[in-house]
Write a protein that holds these residues in place. Structure first.
Motif, PDB file in Angstrom:
ATOM      1  N   TYR A  30      25.881  76.475  31.631  1.00 29.57           N
ATOM      2  CA  TYR A  30      25.421  77.573  32.498  1.00 29.57           C
ATOM      3  C   TYR A  30      24.119  77.180  33.190  1.00 29.57           C
ATOM      4  O   TYR A  30      23.921  77.446  34.380  1.00 29.57           O
ATOM      5  N   LEU A  31      23.243  76.505  32.438  1.00 27.68           N
ATOM      6  CA  LEU A  31      21.945  76.110  32.994  1.00 27.68           C
ATOM      7  C   LEU A  31      22.130  75.175  34.192  1.00 27.68           C
ATOM      8  O   LEU A  31      21.513  75.358  35.236  1.00 27.68           O
ATOM      9  N   LEU A  32      22.999  74.182  34.036  1.00 28.46           N
ATOM     10  CA  LEU A  32      23.190  73.214  35.113  1.00 28.46           C
ATOM     11  C   LEU A  32      23.900  73.862  36.310  1.00 28.46           C
ATOM     12  O   LEU A  32      23.525  73.623  37.468  1.00 28.46           O
ATOM     13  N   ILE A  33      24.883  74.693  36.037  1.00 29.95           N
ATOM     14  CA  ILE A  33      25.613  75.346  37.124  1.00 29.95           C
ATOM     15  C   ILE A  33      24.667  76.234  37.935  1.00 29.95           C
ATOM     16  O   ILE A  33      24.652  76.209  39.172  1.00 29.95           O
ATOM     17  N   LYS A  34      23.839  77.004  37.236  1.00 32.64           N
ATOM     18  CA  LYS A  34      22.889  77.886  37.925  1.00 32.64           C
ATOM     19  C   LYS A  34      21.822  77.072  38.651  1.00 32.64           C
ATOM     20  O   LYS A  34      21.383  77.432  39.747  1.00 32.64           O
ATOM     21  N   ALA A  35      21.410  75.963  38.032  1.00 32.12           N
ATOM     22  CA  ALA A  35      20.392  75.123  38.671  1.00 32.12           C
ATOM     23  C   ALA A  35      20.925  74.562  39.989  1.00 32.12           C
ATOM     24  O   ALA A  35      20.246  74.598  41.017  1.00 32.12           O
ATOM     25  N   LEU A  36      22.181  74.089  39.964  1.00 31.53           N
ATOM     26  CA  LEU A  36      22.769  73.544  41.202  1.00 31.53           C
ATOM     27  C   LEU A  36      22.917  74.644  42.253  1.00 31.53           C
ATOM     28  O   LEU A  36      22.758  74.405  43.452  1.00 31.53           O
ATOM     29  N   GLU A  37      23.190  75.850  41.787  1.00 27.08           N
ATOM     30  CA  GLU A  37      23.359  76.983  42.698  1.00 27.08           C
ATOM     31  C   GLU A  37      22.045  77.376  43.366  1.00 27.08           C
ATOM     32  O   GLU A  37      21.995  77.664  44.558  1.00 27.08           O
ATOM     33  N   LYS A  38      20.953  77.349  42.585  1.00 30.40           N
ATOM     34  CA  LYS A  38      19.664  77.834  43.088  1.00 30.40           C
ATOM     35  C   LYS A  38      18.837  76.758  43.787  1.00 30.40           C
ATOM     36  O   LYS A  38      17.878  77.072  44.490  1.00 30.40           O
ATOM     37  N   ALA A  39      19.185  75.492  43.554  1.00 35.40           N
ATOM     38  CA  ALA A  39      18.347  74.391  44.042  1.00 35.40           C
ATOM     39  C   ALA A  39      18.255  74.352  45.571  1.00 35.40           C
ATOM     40  O   ALA A  39      19.245  74.616  46.251  1.00 35.40           O
ATOM     41  N   SER A  56      17.535  71.780  48.940  1.00 33.02           N
ATOM     42  CA  SER A  56      18.234  70.509  49.139  1.00 33.02           C
ATOM     43  C   SER A  56      17.541  69.355  48.408  1.00 33.02           C
ATOM     44  O   SER A  56      18.200  68.469  47.865  1.00 33.02           O
ATOM     45  N   PHE A  57      16.216  69.403  48.326  1.00 35.33           N
ATOM     46  CA  PHE A  57      15.509  68.330  47.626  1.00 35.33           C
ATOM     47  C   PHE A  57      15.800  68.377  46.111  1.00 35.33           C
ATOM     48  O   PHE A  57      16.105  67.359  45.484  1.00 35.33           O
ATOM     49  N   GLN A  58      15.739  69.592  45.562  1.00 36.54           N
ATOM     50  CA  GLN A  58      16.006  69.728  44.121  1.00 36.54           C
ATOM     51  C   GLN A  58      17.447  69.337  43.792  1.00 36.54           C
ATOM     52  O   GLN A  58      17.730  68.722  42.762  1.00 36.54           O
ATOM     53  N   GLU A  89      19.297  67.164  45.445  1.00 33.90           N
ATOM     54  CA  GLU A  89      19.366  65.689  45.487  1.00 33.90           C
ATOM     55  C   GLU A  89      18.834  65.086  44.195  1.00 33.90           C
ATOM     56  O   GLU A  89      19.400  64.128  43.653  1.00 33.90           O
ATOM     57  N   THR A  90      17.744  65.650  43.711  1.00 32.61           N
ATOM     58  CA  THR A  90      17.136  65.127  42.478  1.00 32.61           C
ATOM     59  C   THR A  90      18.093  65.291  41.299  1.00 32.61           C
ATOM     60  O   THR A  90      18.305  64.363  40.513  1.00 32.61           O
ATOM     61  N   LEU A  91      18.696  66.483  41.210  1.00 37.47           N
ATOM     62  CA  LEU A  91      19.657  66.718  40.119  1.00 37.47           C
ATOM     63  C   LEU A  91      20.831  65.745  40.202  1.00 37.47           C
ATOM     64  O   LEU A  91      21.241  65.144  39.207  1.00 37.47           O
ATOM     65  N   LEU A  92      21.360  65.588  41.409  1.00 36.95           N
ATOM     66  CA  LEU A  92      22.512  64.700  41.593  1.00 36.95           C
ATOM     67  C   LEU A  92      22.145  63.255  41.282  1.00 36.95           C
ATOM     68  O   LEU A  92      22.934  62.509  40.702  1.00 36.95           O
ATOM     69  N   TYR A  93      20.930  62.890  41.650  1.00 35.97           N
ATOM     70  CA  TYR A  93      20.451  61.536  41.351  1.00 35.97           C
ATOM     71  C   TYR A  93      20.521  61.278  39.850  1.00 35.97           C
ATOM     72  O   TYR A  93      21.069  60.276  39.386  1.00 35.97           O
ATOM     73  N   TRP A  94      19.992  62.220  39.050  1.00 37.48           N
ATOM     74  CA  TRP A  94      19.981  62.024  37.598  1.00 37.48           C
ATOM     75  C   TRP A  94      21.379  62.101  37.012  1.00 37.48           C
ATOM     76  O   TRP A  94      21.687  61.451  36.024  1.00 37.48           O
ATOM     77  N   MET A  95      22.245  62.892  37.637  1.00 35.17           N
ATOM     78  CA  MET A  95      23.602  63.011  37.113  1.00 35.17           C
ATOM     79  C   MET A  95      24.430  61.762  37.367  1.00 35.17           C
ATOM     80  O   MET A  95      25.379  61.476  36.637  1.00 35.17           O
ATOM     81  N   GLN A  96      24.068  61.017  38.430  1.00 38.89           N
ATOM     82  CA  GLN A  96      24.922  59.883  38.777  1.00 38.89           C
ATOM     83  C   GLN A  96      24.408  58.558  38.241  1.00 38.89           C
ATOM     84  O   GLN A  96      25.071  57.539  38.321  1.00 38.89           O
ATOM     85  N   ALA A 152      13.326  64.962  33.185  1.00 42.72           N
ATOM     86  CA  ALA A 152      13.413  65.315  34.605  1.00 42.72           C
ATOM     87  C   ALA A 152      14.300  66.536  34.820  1.00 42.72           C
ATOM     88  O   ALA A 152      13.948  67.446  35.579  1.00 42.72           O
ATOM     89  N   VAL A 153      15.427  66.571  34.144  1.00 43.99           N
ATOM     90  CA  VAL A 153      16.353  67.697  34.350  1.00 43.99           C
ATOM     91  C   VAL A 153      15.761  68.981  33.763  1.00 43.99           C
ATOM     92  O   VAL A 153      15.839  70.058  34.380  1.00 43.99           O
ATOM     93  N   THR A 154      15.127  68.866  32.592  1.00 44.37           N
ATOM     94  CA  THR A 154      14.494  70.052  31.994  1.00 44.37           C
ATOM     95  C   THR A 154      13.412  70.601  32.932  1.00 44.37           C
ATOM     96  O   THR A 154      13.279  71.817  33.113  1.00 44.37           O
ATOM     97  N   GLN A 155      12.670  69.681  33.526  1.00 45.80           N
ATOM     98  CA  GLN A 155      11.627  70.070  34.481  1.00 45.80           C
ATOM     99  C   GLN A 155      12.225  70.901  35.633  1.00 45.80           C
ATOM    100  O   GLN A 155      11.690  71.942  36.017  1.00 45.80           O
ATOM    101  N   LEU A 156      13.368  70.446  36.127  1.00 48.35           N
ATOM    102  CA  LEU A 156      14.028  71.199  37.212  1.00 48.35           C
ATOM    103  C   LEU A 156      14.528  72.563  36.719  1.00 48.35           C
ATOM    104  O   LEU A 156      14.423  73.559  37.427  1.00 48.35           O
ATOM    105  N   TYR A 157      15.085  72.589  35.517  1.00 48.28           N
ATOM    106  CA  TYR A 157      15.524  73.871  34.943  1.00 48.28           C
ATOM    107  C   TYR A 157      14.340  74.840  34.882  1.00 48.28           C
ATOM    108  O   TYR A 157      14.473  76.029  35.189  1.00 48.28           O
TER     109      TYR A 157
END
Ligand code: IPE
Ligand code: IPE
Ligand code: MG
Ligand code: MG
Ligand code: MG
Length: 323
Positions: free
Chosen positions: A236-245, A247-249, A251-258, A269-274
């Motif tokens: 839920y945290l990641l889904i909501k984070a991607l929803e609310k981010a 464009s820069f945030q 990109e950052t999330l996708l960078y860490w995911m890939q 890094a991901v916790t920081q974004l959350y």
């Protein structure tokens, strides 16, 4: 009415007497190990509490309730392998201690043992108990498969996520409540309401587990923090984070995911974004809403309100737990 802690004592005592000391030791020792590590025992507790709405002693269904707990522990052996998890209930996971093949085979044996104990349900209801359990047990596999497939997808909707956790987690709690109600002598209609109560409770339970996977205290939680982030679990945290981010945030999330990277840096890094996106609060609000839904299902069960007090209390404790 029994309190959960009284029931846990009975469950643990019963588990300590189970004949898990057969040969070959290589098969049974890991089973004994995981079964005696404790854990919340929430599935058998809920089943016994449902039964206790109608009956004063729970002895008669301890075996099938233990069957549910054995099944749950079997899923943990395989889940820890699939999730590459090192810690469970504060101890090394079975595959870390004895290797992957042992986690597979002892797990298989546990699934079979689970059936042995479920099948000790009173003869009058045996067929239905086996049907309900089998359906839930298969749904757990379906949920685990979605969980796995979502790891390699970027976009997963909130709806898909809730369906996945309904399957992997909620149906087993719900099935236990259904079984306990019917065995206790409740009507099929009430068993259905208890099932729904279990579904809402179970979905909220998994949301809380996802939340603790990021924000829990590893000493209390007993699992490594950040495991879901490392595996790209669609929580839920990641889904909501991607929803609310923005464009820069995003990109950052996708960078860490890939990226194949240092797990510690990725978790940070991901916790920081959350934190920036305040998704923890959204998750807590969703848990609260599900809790209300669960309680309203329970209210419809045709049993005197005061008899349901322990169930209300235990669900509230689960929502606000730290482990
Ligand atoms: C862990 O289950 C797997 C999930 C469905 C979150 P529990 O949180 O019930 O684990 P134990 O049995 O208490 O250790
Ligand atoms: C597990 O979900 C659900 C099942 C074991 C079927 P998780 O993978 O989140 O459970 P934990 O966090 O490892 O206990
Ligand atoms: Mg896991
Ligand atoms: Mg998992
Ligand atoms: Mg988890």
């Amino acid at each position: 009415m029994f309190t959960p802690s009284r029931l846990i004592d009975q469950i643990d005592k019963h588990i300590s007497l189970l004949p898990f000391d057969e040969t070959p030791c290589g098969l049974y020792e890991p089973i004994r190990y995981v079964m005696r590590l404790g854990g919340k025992r929430i599935r058998p507790v809920l089943m016994l509490m449902a039964y206790n709405l109608y009956q004063d002693s729970v002895e008669e269904i301890l075996d099938p309730a233990i069957g549910l707990e054995i099944y749950h522990n079997f899923t943990l052996l395989h889940d820890d392998l699939m999730d590459r998890a090192d810690k469970r209930r504060g101890k090394d996971t079975v595959h870390r201690v004895w290797g992957e093949n042992t986690a597979i085979l002892s797990g298989d044996a546990m699934l079979i043992l689970a059936y042995r104990y479920i099948a000790m349900a009173p003869a009058e209801h045996l067929k239905e108990m086996l049907d309900v359990f089998t359906r839930a047990a298969l749904e757990v596999c379906e949920g685990q498969q979605y969980d796995l497939e979502f790891e390699s997808r970027i976009q997963v909707s909130e709806e898909e996520y809730e369906n996945m956790i309904r399957l992997k987690t909620a149906v087993l709690l719900a099935a236990g409540l259904y079984m306990g109600t019917l065995l206790g002598g409740g009507s099929r209609q009430d068993a259905g309401r208890m099932y729904d109560f279990g579904i809402y409770t179970g979905i909220a339970f998994q949301l809380k587990d996802d939340l603790l996977d990021v924000y829990g205290d590893p000493e209390v939680f007993g699992k490594n923090i950040g495991g879901d982030i490392v595996c790209n679990k669609k929580t839920y945290l990641l889904i909501k984070a991607l929803e609310k981010a923005d464009s820069f945030q995003r990109e950052t999330l996708l960078y860490w995911m890939q990226k194949e990277c240092d797990p510690k840096l990725k978790i940070e890094a991901v916790t920081q974004l959350y934190n920036e996106l305040q998704v923890r609060k959204l998750c807590e609000e969703r848990i609260d809403a599900l809790y209300q839904e669960a309680i309203s299902c329970l209210e419809k069960v045709a049993v005197a309100s005061e008899r349901k007090e322990e169930l209300r209390r235990v669900v509230q404790q689960l929502m606000y737990r730290e482990l």
